[in-house]
Write a protein that holds these residues in place. Structure first.
Motif, PDB file in Angstrom:
ATOM      1  N   UNK A 139      -0.753   7.085  18.862  1.00  0.00           N
ATOM      2  CA  UNK A 139      -0.827   5.727  19.396  1.00  0.00           C
ATOM      3  C   UNK A 139      -1.174   4.761  18.265  1.00  0.00           C
ATOM      4  N   UNK A 140      -1.015   3.483  18.544  1.00  0.00           N
ATOM      5  CA  UNK A 140      -1.421   2.457  17.580  1.00  0.00           C
ATOM      6  C   UNK A 140      -2.905   2.630  17.270  1.00  0.00           C
ATOM      7  N   UNK A 141      -3.696   2.888  18.277  1.00  0.00           N
ATOM      8  CA  UNK A 141      -5.133   3.076  18.084  1.00  0.00           C
ATOM      9  C   UNK A 141      -5.416   4.276  17.185  1.00  0.00           C
ATOM     10  N   UNK A 142      -4.657   5.357  17.366  1.00  0.00           N
ATOM     11  CA  UNK A 142      -4.815   6.534  16.510  1.00  0.00           C
ATOM     12  C   UNK A 142      -4.541   6.178  15.053  1.00  0.00           C
ATOM     13  N   UNK A 143      -3.461   5.449  14.837  1.00  0.00           N
ATOM     14  CA  UNK A 143      -3.092   5.082  13.469  1.00  0.00           C
ATOM     15  C   UNK A 143      -4.136   4.165  12.841  1.00  0.00           C
ATOM     16  N   UNK A 144      -4.661   3.245  13.611  1.00  0.00           N
ATOM     17  CA  UNK A 144      -5.695   2.350  13.091  1.00  0.00           C
ATOM     18  C   UNK A 144      -6.959   3.129  12.737  1.00  0.00           C
ATOM     19  N   UNK A 151      -0.922  -5.577  13.434  1.00  0.00           N
ATOM     20  CA  UNK A 151       0.309  -6.293  13.086  1.00  0.00           C
ATOM     21  C   UNK A 151       1.125  -5.540  12.034  1.00  0.00           C
ATOM     22  N   UNK A 152       0.479  -4.797  11.151  1.00  0.00           N
ATOM     23  CA  UNK A 152       1.201  -3.971  10.182  1.00  0.00           C
ATOM     24  C   UNK A 152       2.066  -2.944  10.906  1.00  0.00           C
ATOM     25  N   UNK A 153       1.491  -2.302  11.890  1.00  0.00           N
ATOM     26  CA  UNK A 153       2.203  -1.268  12.639  1.00  0.00           C
ATOM     27  C   UNK A 153       3.338  -1.875  13.444  1.00  0.00           C
ATOM     28  N   UNK A 154       3.073  -2.989  14.102  1.00  0.00           N
ATOM     29  CA  UNK A 154       4.113  -3.661  14.884  1.00  0.00           C
ATOM     30  C   UNK A 154       5.274  -4.094  13.991  1.00  0.00           C
ATOM     31  N   UNK A 155       4.950  -4.584  12.803  1.00  0.00           N
ATOM     32  CA  UNK A 155       6.009  -5.035  11.908  1.00  0.00           C
ATOM     33  C   UNK A 155       6.807  -3.843  11.357  1.00  0.00           C
ATOM     34  N   UNK A 156       6.152  -2.726  11.123  1.00  0.00           N
ATOM     35  CA  UNK A 156       6.865  -1.519  10.696  1.00  0.00           C
ATOM     36  C   UNK A 156       7.857  -1.086  11.772  1.00  0.00           C
ATOM     37  N   UNK A 201       0.848  -1.196   0.000  1.00  0.00           N
ATOM     38  CA  UNK A 201       0.000   0.000   0.000  1.00  0.00           C
ATOM     39  C   UNK A 201       0.882   1.243   0.000  1.00  0.00           C
ATOM     40  N   UNK A 202       0.260   2.379  -0.156  1.00  0.00           N
ATOM     41  CA  UNK A 202       0.990   3.643  -0.174  1.00  0.00           C
ATOM     42  C   UNK A 202       1.168   4.210   1.233  1.00  0.00           C
ATOM     43  N   UNK A 203       1.421   3.336   2.174  1.00  0.00           N
ATOM     44  CA  UNK A 203       1.731   3.714   3.560  1.00  0.00           C
ATOM     45  C   UNK A 203       3.131   3.189   3.826  1.00  0.00           C
ATOM     46  N   UNK A 204       4.064   4.102   4.076  1.00  0.00           N
ATOM     47  CA  UNK A 204       5.452   3.688   4.266  1.00  0.00           C
ATOM     48  C   UNK A 204       5.759   3.398   5.732  1.00  0.00           C
ATOM     49  N   UNK A 205       6.793   2.604   5.913  1.00  0.00           N
ATOM     50  CA  UNK A 205       7.296   2.340   7.264  1.00  0.00           C
ATOM     51  C   UNK A 205       7.664   3.663   7.924  1.00  0.00           C
ATOM     52  N   UNK A 206       8.284   4.548   7.155  1.00  0.00           N
ATOM     53  CA  UNK A 206       8.672   5.855   7.684  1.00  0.00           C
ATOM     54  C   UNK A 206       7.501   6.662   8.200  1.00  0.00           C
ATOM     55  N   UNK A 207       6.377   6.605   7.502  1.00  0.00           N
ATOM     56  CA  UNK A 207       5.176   7.321   7.945  1.00  0.00           C
ATOM     57  C   UNK A 207       4.702   6.783   9.289  1.00  0.00           C
ATOM     58  N   UNK A 208       4.719   5.465   9.425  1.00  0.00           N
ATOM     59  CA  UNK A 208       4.283   4.841  10.674  1.00  0.00           C
ATOM     60  C   UNK A 208       5.220   5.212  11.825  1.00  0.00           C
TER      61      UNK A 208
END
Length: 75
Positions: A39-44, A53-58, A23-30
């Protein structure tokens, strides 16, 4: 050596930066958002197509690079 299956690198997507599942969401953005206090909740909530799991893996990807470890990602 850690293998991350949710991180992809495609030269034709986002300039070849590591992204979440193609997707067009980079690790750097996360990582930048977490560093800024989101927070993780904010990003979700901001990106409903992401999974926790996407966020944790980033974050794991960024941590591995910071530690100088080799990381293998999906193509």
């Amino acid at each position: 050596m850690q293998e991350l299956r949710r991180i992809t690198i495609d030269p034709d997507l986002m300039g070849g930066k590591p992204c979440i599942r193609g997707m067009r969401v980079t690790v750097g953005m996360i990582v930048e958002a977490i560093a800024a206090g989101r927070s993780v909740e904010d990003l979700l909530a901001d990106f409903p197509y992401l999974e926790e799991l996407d966020i944790r893996e980033a974050l794991a990807f960024a941590a591995s690079l910071a530690q100088g470890r080799e990381v293998h990602v999906a193509s």
